[in-house]
Design an enzyme around this catalytic site. Structure first.
Site, PDB file in Angstrom:
ATOM      1  N   LYS A  11       0.807  -1.219   0.000  1.00  0.00           N
ATOM      2  CA  LYS A  11       0.000   0.000   0.000  1.00  0.00           C
ATOM      3  C   LYS A  11       0.837   1.263   0.000  1.00  0.00           C
ATOM      4  CE  LYS A  11      -2.174  -1.044   3.617  1.00  0.00           C
ATOM      5  NZ  LYS A  11      -1.964  -0.420   4.840  1.00  0.00           N
ATOM      6  N   ARG A  86     -10.400   1.549   8.084  1.00  0.00           N
ATOM      7  CA  ARG A  86     -10.057   0.168   8.400  1.00  0.00           C
ATOM      8  C   ARG A  86     -11.168  -0.545   9.142  1.00  0.00           C
ATOM      9  NH1 ARG A  86      -4.097   1.028   8.348  1.00  0.00           N
ATOM     10  NH2 ARG A  86      -3.114  -1.007   8.402  1.00  0.00           N
ATOM     11  N   ARG A 125      10.956  -7.005   5.419  1.00  0.00           N
ATOM     12  CA  ARG A 125      10.954  -5.586   5.791  1.00  0.00           C
ATOM     13  C   ARG A 125      11.438  -5.404   7.238  1.00  0.00           C
ATOM     14  NH1 ARG A 125       5.397  -2.338   5.212  1.00  0.00           N
ATOM     15  NH2 ARG A 125       4.929  -3.128   7.273  1.00  0.00           N
ATOM     16  N   ARG A 131      10.808  -1.925  11.708  1.00  0.00           N
ATOM     17  CA  ARG A 131       9.545  -1.469  12.300  1.00  0.00           C
ATOM     18  C   ARG A 131       9.181  -2.385  13.457  1.00  0.00           C
ATOM     19  NH1 ARG A 131       4.717  -0.120   8.123  1.00  0.00           N
ATOM     20  NH2 ARG A 131       3.511  -1.199   9.708  1.00  0.00           N
ATOM     21  N   ARG A 142      -1.833  -8.761  13.063  1.00  0.00           N
ATOM     22  CA  ARG A 142      -2.278  -7.741  12.097  1.00  0.00           C
ATOM     23  C   ARG A 142      -3.039  -8.380  10.950  1.00  0.00           C
ATOM     24  NH1 ARG A 142       3.292  -5.596  11.051  1.00  0.00           N
ATOM     25  NH2 ARG A 142       2.447  -4.386   9.329  1.00  0.00           N
TER      26      ARG A 142
HETATM   27  P1  ADP Z   1       0.243  -2.090   7.697  1.00  0.00           P
HETATM   28  O1  ADP Z   1      -0.803  -1.946   6.637  1.00  0.00           O
HETATM   29  O2  ADP Z   1       1.500  -2.751   7.216  1.00  0.00           O
HETATM   30  O3  ADP Z   1      -0.280  -2.748   8.955  1.00  0.00           O
HETATM   31  P2  ADP Z   1       0.153   0.791   8.435  1.00  0.00           P
HETATM   32  O4  ADP Z   1       1.316   1.694   8.445  1.00  0.00           O
HETATM   33  O5  ADP Z   1      -0.952   1.112   7.482  1.00  0.00           O
HETATM   34  O6  ADP Z   1       0.779  -0.652   8.151  1.00  0.00           O
HETATM   35  O7  ADP Z   1      -0.480   0.693   9.898  1.00  0.00           O
HETATM   36  C1  ADP Z   1       0.293   0.365  11.025  1.00  0.00           C
HETATM   37  C2  ADP Z   1      -0.572   0.308  12.281  1.00  0.00           C
HETATM   38  O8  ADP Z   1      -1.137   1.601  12.570  1.00  0.00           O
HETATM   39  C3  ADP Z   1      -1.785  -0.641  12.214  1.00  0.00           C
HETATM   40  O9  ADP Z   1      -1.447  -1.982  12.486  1.00  0.00           O
HETATM   41  C4  ADP Z   1      -2.681  -0.004  13.291  1.00  0.00           C
HETATM   42  O10 ADP Z   1      -2.253  -0.370  14.587  1.00  0.00           O
HETATM   43  C5  ADP Z   1      -2.446   1.480  13.136  1.00  0.00           C
HETATM   44  N1  ADP Z   1      -3.436   2.098  12.203  1.00  0.00           N
HETATM   45  C6  ADP Z   1      -3.155   2.634  10.985  1.00  0.00           C
HETATM   46  N2  ADP Z   1      -4.286   3.078  10.385  1.00  0.00           N
HETATM   47  C7  ADP Z   1      -5.309   2.806  11.245  1.00  0.00           C
HETATM   48  C8  ADP Z   1      -6.720   2.998  11.192  1.00  0.00           C
HETATM   49  N3  ADP Z   1      -7.331   3.544  10.128  1.00  0.00           N
HETATM   50  N4  ADP Z   1      -7.464   2.592  12.262  1.00  0.00           N
HETATM   51  C9  ADP Z   1      -6.882   2.036  13.331  1.00  0.00           C
HETATM   52  N5  ADP Z   1      -5.560   1.802  13.443  1.00  0.00           N
HETATM   53  C10 ADP Z   1      -4.762   2.190  12.412  1.00  0.00           C
END
Ligand code: ADP
Length: 188
Positions: A11, A86, A125, A131, A142
């Site tokens: 993404k 989400r 990664r 991370r 996740r």
């Molecule tokens: P990935 O898609 O690899 O999990 P992101 O950078 O999009 O990575 O998100 C990392 C973390 O940030 C998620 O696992 C969650 O804990 C939090 N997060 C991101 N966006 C949201 C959202 N829209 N609602 C709730 N938590 C979020």
């Protein structure tokens, strides 16, 4: 526009390319949270443990951040959200928020990648970027949270005729071209 996909689907990478192609800002809620954690802001302190456990930040917190960000001037003629919405609550929030401003989404890109490939990419990664949510237990969590809470949202956007599904396997460049062509075809 929105871009959606499981953790590891690519993404963030493809969001940058898509946003650039349409000259709109790419807004990643994950990046916003990580920047806040790095700077130990009040928000960062609040969300650190949640993110490291692979859980979702509460809807009210996330929605307030997105509303603030969308109010900034660079979003006036469009935006790309990466990692939001989400949950169904966030979907309804965004629908209401945009319709109040007489705005609407043009496309929802879904990057589709098989689970085995996702896990391999995230572990890779983890070694390169470090991370703290890229360890095996958190990755598994996740994936579960994504499958349970976020994958079902795609039906909502499919019903609205907004969904553009992209095969997310291949090189970054291949996926990018595939995505840009599909979005352009949809918008035409
Ligand atoms: P990935 O898609 O690899 O999990 P992101 O950078 O999009 O990575 O998100 C990392 C973390 O940030 C998620 O696992 C969650 O804990 C939090 N997060 C991101 N966006 C949201 C959202 N829209 N609602 C709730 N938590 C979020």
């Amino acid at each position: 526009m929105l871009i959606m996909g499981a953790p590891g689907a690519g993404k963030g990478t493809q969001a940058t390319a898509l946003a650039e192609a349409y000259s709109v800002p790419a807004i990643s809620t994950g990046d916003i949270f990580r920047a806040n954690i790095r700077n130990a802001t009040e928000l960062g302190v609040k969300v650190k443990a949640i993110i490291e456990a692979g859980e979702y930040v509460p809807d009210d917190v996330t929605e307030a951040i997105v509303a603030d960000r969308l109010a900034e001037e660079d979003c006036a003629s469009g935006f790309l959200l990466d990692g939001f919405p989400r949950t169904m609550h966030q979907v309804h929030f965004l629908d209401r928020h945009l319709s109040r401003q007489r705005r609407r989404l043009n496309a929802v890109v879904s990057l589709m990648v098989e689970p085995d490939v996702l896990v391999a990419r995230l572990l890779d990664r983890a070694q390169k970027e470090g991370r703290t949510d890229d360890n095996e237990d958190t990755i598994r969590r996740r994936m579960e949270v994504y499958a349970g809470q976020t994958a079902p949202l795609l039906f909502h956007y499919e019903r609205q005729g907004l969904l553009v599904e992209i095969e997310g396997t291949g090189t970054v460049e291949e996926v990018r071209q595939r995505m840009l062509e599909a979005v352009a075809a949809r918008k035409a």
